[in-house]
Motif scaffolding. Structure first.
Motif, PDB file in Angstrom:
ATOM      1  N   SER A   1       7.401  52.356  -0.224  1.00 34.56           N
ATOM      2  CA  SER A   1       6.458  53.445   0.051  1.00 34.56           C
ATOM      3  C   SER A   1       7.117  54.600   0.805  1.00 34.56           C
ATOM      4  O   SER A   1       6.545  55.676   0.889  1.00 34.56           O
ATOM      5  CB  SER A   1       5.262  52.933   0.856  1.00 34.56           C
ATOM      6  OG  SER A   1       5.613  52.711   2.211  1.00 34.56           O
TER       7      SER A   1
ATOM      8  N   PHE B   1       2.666  57.628  -2.691  1.00 33.77           N
ATOM      9  CA  PHE B   1       1.267  57.201  -2.803  1.00 33.77           C
ATOM     10  C   PHE B   1       1.115  55.895  -3.593  1.00 33.77           C
ATOM     11  O   PHE B   1       0.372  55.009  -3.182  1.00 33.77           O
ATOM     12  CB  PHE B   1       0.440  58.326  -3.437  1.00 33.77           C
ATOM     13  CG  PHE B   1      -1.015  58.005  -3.536  1.00 33.77           C
ATOM     14  CD1 PHE B   1      -1.812  57.978  -2.399  1.00 33.77           C
ATOM     15  CD2 PHE B   1      -1.598  57.715  -4.768  1.00 33.77           C
ATOM     16  CE1 PHE B   1      -3.167  57.676  -2.478  1.00 33.77           C
ATOM     17  CE2 PHE B   1      -2.957  57.407  -4.853  1.00 33.77           C
ATOM     18  CZ  PHE B   1      -3.731  57.388  -3.707  1.00 33.77           C
TER      19      PHE B   1
ATOM     20  N   SER C   1       2.246  52.956  -1.633  1.00 30.20           N
ATOM     21  CA  SER C   1       1.319  52.785  -0.495  1.00 30.20           C
ATOM     22  C   SER C   1       0.044  52.078  -0.939  1.00 30.20           C
ATOM     23  O   SER C   1      -0.465  51.198  -0.233  1.00 30.20           O
ATOM     24  CB  SER C   1       0.976  54.142   0.122  1.00 30.20           C
ATOM     25  OG  SER C   1       2.139  54.772   0.612  1.00 30.20           O
TER      26      SER C   1
END
Length: 105
Positions: free
Chosen positions: A23, A29, A32
């Motif tokens: 991440s 994104f 994540s």
């Protein structure tokens, strides 16, 4: 079935630690989101496992699966060192996890 839940929880722990690295400090994104998904599923399955497995045993096995899997992925995917002593202690950790399974009531 509880041991299967515990193994699944451990695999998702490997997933969330790997996603955490990829991440890039939560700046990517997609990785994540993968982290949040994996950590949520890991805790979900850990919670299901501790309904029938002693909490201390389940936690030790869960973290052990995560530690061993993450270390192996680090060696394979991220070119981390695979020195003799590192592999030796990873192997002893695996033996300890098997031992915990064998002595669990």
């Amino acid at each position: 079935m509880s041991w299967l839940y515990l193994v699944i929880a451990g695999l998702f722990e490997i997933g969330f630690t790997t996603c955490l690295k990829l991440s890039n400090n939560f700046s990517n994104f997609r990785w994540s989101i993968g982290f949040v998904l994996c950590i949520s599923l890991s805790f979900y399955f850990l919670n299901k496992a501790i309904q029938h497995i002693p909490m201390g045993t389940a936690y030790a096995v869960w973290t052990g699966i995560g530690a061993v899997g993450t270390a192996i992925l680090g060696i394979v995917l991220f070119q981390e060192p695979a020195a003799f002593w590192r592999v030796f202690f990873i192997t002893t950790l695996i033996a300890s996890l098997v031992g915990l399974k064998l002595v669990a009531s």
